[in-house]
Design a protein around this motif. Structure first.
Motif, mmCIF file in Angstrom:
data_model
loop_
_atom_site.group_PDB
_atom_site.id
_atom_site.type_symbol
_atom_site.label_atom_id
_atom_site.label_comp_id
_atom_site.label_asym_id
_atom_site.label_seq_id
_atom_site.Cartn_x
_atom_site.Cartn_y
_atom_site.Cartn_z
ATOM 1 N N ILE A 55 48.374 34.853 44.748
ATOM 2 C CA ILE A 55 47.918 35.331 43.449
ATOM 3 C C ILE A 55 46.577 36.034 43.633
ATOM 4 N N LEU A 56 46.543 37.330 43.367
ATOM 5 C CA LEU A 56 45.328 38.113 43.517
ATOM 6 C C LEU A 56 44.587 38.142 42.184
ATOM 7 N N VAL A 57 43.373 37.618 42.188
ATOM 8 C CA VAL A 57 42.559 37.520 40.979
ATOM 9 C C VAL A 57 41.348 38.427 41.158
ATOM 10 N N LEU A 58 41.164 39.356 40.232
ATOM 11 C CA LEU A 58 40.137 40.382 40.384
ATOM 12 C C LEU A 58 39.001 40.176 39.395
ATOM 13 N N TYR A 59 37.769 40.329 39.900
ATOM 14 C CA TYR A 59 36.574 40.120 39.098
ATOM 15 C C TYR A 59 35.675 41.351 39.123
ATOM 16 N N ASP A 60 35.071 41.640 37.981
ATOM 17 C CA ASP A 60 33.983 42.605 37.892
ATOM 18 C C ASP A 60 32.719 41.776 37.723
ATOM 19 N N GLY A 61 32.001 41.561 38.803
ATOM 20 C CA GLY A 61 30.919 40.582 38.783
ATOM 21 C C GLY A 61 31.520 39.202 38.649
ATOM 22 N N ASP A 62 31.151 38.503 37.568
ATOM 23 C CA ASP A 62 31.725 37.183 37.311
ATOM 24 C C ASP A 62 32.831 37.226 36.265
ATOM 25 N N ASP A 63 33.162 38.411 35.781
ATOM 26 C CA ASP A 63 34.152 38.552 34.709
ATOM 27 C C ASP A 63 35.548 38.797 35.269
ATOM 28 N N LEU A 64 36.494 37.979 34.848
ATOM 29 C CA LEU A 64 37.883 38.160 35.248
ATOM 30 C C LEU A 64 38.452 39.398 34.555
ATOM 31 N N VAL A 65 39.004 40.330 35.323
ATOM 32 C CA VAL A 65 39.532 41.566 34.741
ATOM 33 C C VAL A 65 40.978 41.847 35.143
ATOM 34 N N GLY A 66 41.536 41.108 36.094
ATOM 35 C CA GLY A 66 42.908 41.380 36.501
ATOM 36 C C GLY A 66 43.525 40.248 37.292
ATOM 37 N N ILE A 67 44.847 40.109 37.160
ATOM 38 C CA ILE A 67 45.625 39.141 37.945
ATOM 39 C C ILE A 67 46.902 39.831 38.392
ATOM 40 N N CYS A 68 47.185 39.735 39.681
ATOM 41 C CA CYS A 68 48.396 40.330 40.244
ATOM 42 C C CYS A 68 49.120 39.257 41.055
ATOM 43 N N PRO A 69 50.122 38.596 40.464
ATOM 44 C CA PRO A 69 50.838 37.520 41.175
ATOM 45 C C PRO A 69 51.858 38.069 42.156
ATOM 46 N N MET A 70 51.751 37.680 43.409
ATOM 47 C CA MET A 70 52.639 38.145 44.464
ATOM 48 C C MET A 70 53.243 36.949 45.199
ATOM 49 N N VAL A 71 54.282 37.235 45.975
ATOM 50 C CA VAL A 71 54.927 36.225 46.814
ATOM 51 C C VAL A 71 55.076 36.813 48.213
ATOM 52 N N LYS A 72 54.662 36.051 49.216
ATOM 53 C CA LYS A 72 54.751 36.488 50.600
ATOM 54 C C LYS A 72 56.084 36.071 51.190
ATOM 55 N N GLY A 73 56.913 37.049 51.540
ATOM 56 C CA GLY A 73 58.197 36.763 52.151
ATOM 57 C C GLY A 73 58.140 36.913 53.654
ATOM 58 N N ALA A 74 59.281 36.761 54.304
ATOM 59 C CA ALA A 74 59.336 36.863 55.757
ATOM 60 C C ALA A 74 59.025 38.279 56.230
#
Length: 353
Positions: A55-74
């Motif tokens: 799960i990639l969680v993106l911050y601008d400084g300390d502010d949450l601005v984005g979430i990109c949920p991914m799954v790592k496969g083979a």
């Protein structure tokens, strides 16, 4: 917006509980969020299907601005909930689409292969990197809803107007037919009817449909959450005491999403699918919803409803060209075969050459 966005990666067993409050808050700050970006959808998916979360969680400084949920496969890094989700763009605070997308593309550059699915072209910052492979994933149709249902009906063809106005006359006026929307007390029974009607519809075409095994388990869990959250529109058409059709839709962020439907082919002369779509649109308009989204699939029956928006979801592959092409050739063959087996391939366009 300050310096480059910071990305934090969550992948442990507790990611869902650790991120819940922040994720839910971000949902309310994103104009591009759909049910498929919610914490509820992804945490439910992860509780049913296997996968190594990233799960990639993106911050601008300390502010949450984005979430990109991914799954790592083979082989590849792919979006979480790929398959049942109609839109898989990242969850982003409104106004941060461009920096979030740019930061994600930079981050994915360190991966051997990233396979992004169902990225809506309506996502404001959508642009594939120069070295990426990008091609259509699915076509989606939308209708901008007016303030009055009769205004909308007036835009339809004469034959469709005749069909939808059955809601106010004939069997409905006498009580022989009724459409019932599921609530907490009737949810399980209504869902049983929906699955049965969906299978009848696809069985008549010699296909099993979209809900089998873990897919059915996922949706059973999800609709209970969606109903409690006020997002679910699961309705059953009952004619002379017999359930003859069912529609599964959701409302979120001023849009109503048509997910799936099913009906008994023996009663096709009554146009149960048409009546259920009309009823759902009528309810959405009465509640002030602005858009009816038919989600993936450019089937002719959807075109009858006069969509004024035609949007193409993109599939984007990032990685070395040789790895991309080898993976794409094999993945496309397998996925097309599965889609053809389940649904006749209507949601899976041919690859452009």
């Amino acid at each position: 917006m300050g310096e480059a966005l910071r990305i934090e990666v969550f992948g442990g067993a507790d990611w869902a509980s650790d991120l819940r409050d922040r994720w839910v808050e971000l949902q309310g700050e994103s104009e591009t969020a759909t049910p498929f970006q919610t914490w509820e959808w992804h945490s439910t998916w992860a509780s049913v299907f296997r996968g190594k979360p990233q799960i990639l969680v993106l911050y601008d400084g300390d502010d949450l601005v984005g979430i990109c949920p991914m799954v790592k496969g083979a082989v590849a890094l792919r979006p979480m909930a790929c398959g049942p989700s109609d839109y898989l763009h990242p969850l982003v605070r409104t106004g941060f689409e461009a920096p979030v997308w740019g930061a994600l593309m930079d981050h994915f550059g360190s991966e051997n292969l990233v396979d992004l699915h169902q990225i809506s072209e309506r996502f404001p910052a959508l642009k594939a990197p120069d070295k990426a492979a990008s091609f259509p994933n699915a076509t989606c149709l939308t209708v901008t809803l007016p303030h009055a249902y009769e205004t909308y009906v007036g835009t339809l063809s004469k034959s469709l107007r005749y069909d939808v106005r059955r809601l106010d006359r004939s069997h409905f006026a006498t009580g022989d037919a009724v459409i019932e929307r599921a609530d907490a007390g009737t949810l399980n029974q209504a869902l049983d009817v929906f699955f049965a009607q969906h299978r009848k519809r696809w069985k008549s075409r010699g296909l099993p449909g979209a809900f089998m095994g873990k897919s059915e388990e996922f949706h059973r869990r999800w609709v209970a959450i969606a109903e409690k959250s006020g997002w679910l529109r699961l309705s059953t058409l009952i004619y002379q005491g017999k359930s003859i059709g069912s529609i599964y839709a959701m409302t979120f962020n001023d849009s109503c999403y048509y997910y799936q439907a099913g009906f008994d082919p023996e009663f096709s002369s009554l146009s149960p699918g048409t009546l259920l779509v009309a009823h759902t649109i009528k309810e959405a308009i009465s509640e002030g919803v602005g858009t009816f989204d038919f989600c993936r699939g450019d089937e002719p029956y959807k075109r009858r409803w006069q969509p004024d928006g035609v949007h193409v979801n993109q599939r984007i592959l990032l990685g070395t060209s040789r790895v991309r092409e080898r993976y794409l050739k094999e993945a496309w063959r397998i996925e097309a075969r599965v889609r053809q087996r389940l649904e006749g391939g209507s949601l899976f366009p041919r690859r452009r050459t």
